[in-house]
Design a protein around this motif. Structure first.
Motif, PDB file in Angstrom:
ATOM      1  N   TYR A   1     -38.207  30.931-105.206  1.00  0.00           N
ATOM      2  CA  TYR A   1     -39.392  31.912-105.710  1.00  0.00           C
ATOM      3  C   TYR A   1     -40.715  31.211-105.670  1.00  0.00           C
ATOM      4  CZ  TYR A   1     -41.911  35.310-108.102  1.00  0.00           C
ATOM      5  OH  TYR A   1     -42.968  36.133-108.486  1.00  0.00           O
ATOM      6  N   THR A   2     -40.565  29.984-105.920  1.00  0.00           N
ATOM      7  CA  THR A   2     -41.943  29.109-106.165  1.00  0.00           C
ATOM      8  C   THR A   2     -42.305  28.288-104.781  1.00  0.00           C
ATOM      9  OG1 THR A   2     -40.961  27.341-107.153  1.00  0.00           O
ATOM     10  CG2 THR A   2     -41.872  28.877-108.506  1.00  0.00           C
ATOM     11  N   GLY A   3     -41.160  28.021-103.797  1.00  0.00           N
ATOM     12  CA  GLY A   3     -41.415  27.147-102.718  1.00  0.00           C
ATOM     13  C   GLY A   3     -41.504  25.780-103.238  1.00  0.00           C
ATOM     14  N   GLY A  26     -42.160  23.537 -98.465  1.00  0.00           N
ATOM     15  CA  GLY A  26     -42.426  23.551 -96.991  1.00  0.00           C
ATOM     16  C   GLY A  26     -42.077  24.653 -96.219  1.00  0.00           C
ATOM     17  N   GLN A  27     -41.211  25.650 -97.187  1.00  0.00           N
ATOM     18  CA  GLN A  27     -40.600  26.956 -96.620  1.00  0.00           C
ATOM     19  C   GLN A  27     -41.420  28.123 -97.256  1.00  0.00           C
ATOM     20  OE1 GLN A  27     -36.307  27.146 -96.743  1.00  0.00           O
ATOM     21  NE2 GLN A  27     -35.972  24.772 -96.989  1.00  0.00           N
ATOM     22  N   SER A  28     -41.021  29.169 -96.522  1.00  0.00           N
ATOM     23  CA  SER A  28     -41.564  30.425 -97.231  1.00  0.00           C
ATOM     24  C   SER A  28     -41.050  30.786 -98.340  1.00  0.00           C
ATOM     25  CB  SER A  28     -41.434  31.720 -96.147  1.00  0.00           C
ATOM     26  OG  SER A  28     -41.893  31.175 -95.020  1.00  0.00           O
ATOM     27  N   LYS A  29     -41.986  30.966 -99.346  1.00  0.00           N
ATOM     28  CA  LYS A  29     -41.369  31.692-100.770  1.00  0.00           C
ATOM     29  C   LYS A  29     -40.469  32.885-100.713  1.00  0.00           C
ATOM     30  CE  LYS A  29     -45.602  29.766-102.984  1.00  0.00           C
ATOM     31  NZ  LYS A  29     -46.831  30.201-103.864  1.00  0.00           N
ATOM     32  N   VAL A  30     -39.475  32.956-101.533  1.00  0.00           N
ATOM     33  CA  VAL A  30     -38.877  34.159-101.512  1.00  0.00           C
ATOM     34  C   VAL A  30     -39.226  34.997-102.552  1.00  0.00           C
ATOM     35  CG1 VAL A  30     -36.485  35.211-101.409  1.00  0.00           C
ATOM     36  CG2 VAL A  30     -37.002  32.954-100.512  1.00  0.00           C
ATOM     37  N   GLU A  31     -40.418  35.389-102.502  1.00  0.00           N
ATOM     38  CA  GLU A  31     -41.228  36.059-103.859  1.00  0.00           C
ATOM     39  C   GLU A  31     -40.518  37.576-103.855  1.00  0.00           C
ATOM     40  OE1 GLU A  31     -45.489  34.400-103.757  1.00  0.00           O
ATOM     41  OE2 GLU A  31     -45.272  35.718-102.144  1.00  0.00           O
ATOM     42  N   THR A  32     -39.644  37.928-103.240  1.00  0.00           N
ATOM     43  CA  THR A  32     -39.165  39.276-103.561  1.00  0.00           C
ATOM     44  C   THR A  32     -37.722  39.316-104.558  1.00  0.00           C
ATOM     45  OG1 THR A  32     -37.516  39.148-101.518  1.00  0.00           O
ATOM     46  CG2 THR A  32     -39.401  40.303-101.217  1.00  0.00           C
ATOM     47  N   LEU A  33     -37.471  37.927-105.055  1.00  0.00           N
ATOM     48  CA  LEU A  33     -36.563  37.762-105.927  1.00  0.00           C
ATOM     49  C   LEU A  33     -36.555  38.371-107.315  1.00  0.00           C
ATOM     50  CD1 LEU A  33     -35.142  34.187-105.118  1.00  0.00           C
ATOM     51  CD2 LEU A  33     -34.136  36.439-104.038  1.00  0.00           C
ATOM     52  N   ARG A  34     -35.584  38.982-107.863  1.00  0.00           N
ATOM     53  CA  ARG A  34     -35.847  39.517-109.185  1.00  0.00           C
ATOM     54  C   ARG A  34     -34.887  39.388-110.164  1.00  0.00           C
ATOM     55  NH1 ARG A  34     -40.162  39.421-107.328  1.00  0.00           N
ATOM     56  NH2 ARG A  34     -41.865  40.935-107.247  1.00  0.00           N
ATOM     57  N   ALA A  35     -34.548  39.172-111.282  1.00  0.00           N
ATOM     58  CA  ALA A  35     -33.655  38.678-112.172  1.00  0.00           C
ATOM     59  C   ALA A  35     -32.966  40.041-112.785  1.00  0.00           C
ATOM     60  CB  ALA A  35     -33.813  37.731-113.115  1.00  0.00           C
ATOM     61  N   ILE A  36     -31.624  40.089-112.855  1.00  0.00           N
ATOM     62  CA  ILE A  36     -30.916  41.064-113.718  1.00  0.00           C
ATOM     63  C   ILE A  36     -30.544  40.311-115.111  1.00  0.00           C
ATOM     64  CG2 ILE A  36     -29.047  42.576-113.762  1.00  0.00           C
ATOM     65  CD1 ILE A  36     -29.099  42.654-110.854  1.00  0.00           C
ATOM     66  N   ALA A  37     -29.876  39.302-115.069  1.00  0.00           N
ATOM     67  CA  ALA A  37     -29.723  38.675-116.312  1.00  0.00           C
ATOM     68  C   ALA A  37     -29.171  37.247-115.973  1.00  0.00           C
ATOM     69  CB  ALA A  37     -28.485  39.526-116.975  1.00  0.00           C
ATOM     70  N   ASN A  38     -29.316  36.419-117.188  1.00  0.00           N
ATOM     71  CA  ASN A  38     -28.738  34.979-117.264  1.00  0.00           C
ATOM     72  C   ASN A  38     -27.083  35.598-117.768  1.00  0.00           C
ATOM     73  OD1 ASN A  38     -28.067  32.292-117.778  1.00  0.00           O
ATOM     74  ND2 ASN A  38     -28.209  32.743-119.776  1.00  0.00           N
TER      75      ASN A  38
END
Length: 332
Positions: free
Chosen positions: A106-108, A114-126
């Motif tokens: 998520y933070t790169g 050096g890679q594109s951040k995967v900023e679409t990730l969202r959490a459901i639960a631990n």
């Protein structure tokens, strides 16, 4: 209890009948890990908990208490890193991912620097805490991480969550892969080579008890090497995703209590999933009917509890999940 064979068979049947009829349920895939690990059976239990097949009796009349018209589908995968890549590419609706891998992607940062951040990730639960296991042969002289120098050690395969964590641990103790006879083996292959003494040690990030490690402990004996001391404390203190963790005595036959470190196992999705759907899925996860399912499987399933649902979550919650936790008072 749900068996691996039953879950696999159900997955195959479900996959083969997708879109066969207009009234077929919608599928919600959960990428897990290898069948030999804990992600897969836990994924099967959660998939059952969130499912509400078309035509079944309602929950209040003894039917499933999942999401009406939804079918959870656990899928085998290489592990956390591969699961993030699949989510980013839109190849699945959700996945189990280690908290460190989720944060890095998520933070790169970390292995995703050096890679594109995967900023679409969202959490459901631990879900639960995963332990970094360092397993060595009895009598091999490996009593600390530094004793791995010159040894034949499997760090796991590319795409797994274990490999980056093994590298973190080595670096914390002043070692690199060049200091070892490093191998990059899938977990089951590493266990097989350990059994025939072709390697001296291997890393594995998993909830305990890990069945393959338990089998090795009972059939040939193992040492569980501590990941402790000032080096481990510094590693945990400098991260938002690592935690101190102990493996209790007796979890593995002949192995005393061992101090190590761990990460959280997260269930994540992407922002593309509808808010109302994720709200319903989160509600189903924490329904009493799901509790009965989780208590029937691996020991780690009994650790999946609502009070710890937000522990170690270093990425944003999905709005649907956030709505549920606000209603339950976990978020003010």
């Amino acid at each position: 209890m749900i068996t691996r064979r039953a879950v696999l068979a159900g997955a195959v049947v479900a996959a083969g009948t997708r879109a066969a009829r207009a009234d077929d349920p919608a599928f919600f895939r959960i990428l897990t890990g290898a069948t030999s690990g804990i992600y897969f059976p836990i994924g099967g239990l959660i998939a059952s908990a969130i499912s509400g097949p078309v035509g079944d009796q309602p929950c209040r009349k003894g039917g499933p208490c999942g999401v009406a018209g939804l079918m959870g589908l656990p899928e085998v995968s290489t592990g956390s890193v591969a699961n993030v890549a699949a989510l980013a590419a839109g190849k699945a609706e959700s996945a189990f991912v280690q908290s460190d891998v989720a944060y890095w992607s998520y933070t790169g940062t970390g292995i995703f620097k050096g890679q594109s951040k995967v900023e679409t990730l969202r959490a459901i639960a631990n879900l639960y805490t995963e332990t970094i296991h360092l397993v060595a042969h009895k009598g091999a002289g490996i009593r600390s991480v530094r004793d791995l120098r010159g040894k034949r050690v499997s760090l796991d395969e590319a795409g797994s969550g274990t490999l980056p964590d093994a590298r973190l641990v080595l670096a914390a103790y002043g070692l690199s892969e060049k200091d070892l006879q490093a191998e990059y083996l899938p977990f089951q292959r590493a266990a097989d080579k350990f059994r025939d003494r072709s390697i001296d040690a291997f890393f594995r990030v998993s909830g305990w008890p890990e069945s393959v490690i338990a089998d090795l402990a009972s059939t040939m004996g193992i040492e569980l090497v501590p990941i402790a001391g000032a080096e481990a404390a510094k590693l945990v203190g400098s991260s938002v995703y690592l935690v101190a963790n102990n493996v209790p005595a007796g979890i593995y036959q002949g192995v005393p209590e061992v101090a190590t470190i761990g990460v959280e196992a997260l269930w994540i999705t992407t922002q593309a999933q509808p808010d109302d759907l994720i709200y319903k899925i989160t509600t189903a996860l924490w329904d009493p009917a799901a509790r009965r399912l989780l208590d029937s499987g691996p020991a780690k399933g009994r650790e999946i509890r609502l009070p710890s649902a937000l522990m170690g979550v270093g990425i944003p919650l999905h709005p649907g999940a956030e709505r549920f936790y606000k209603e339950k008072g976990l978020i003010k």
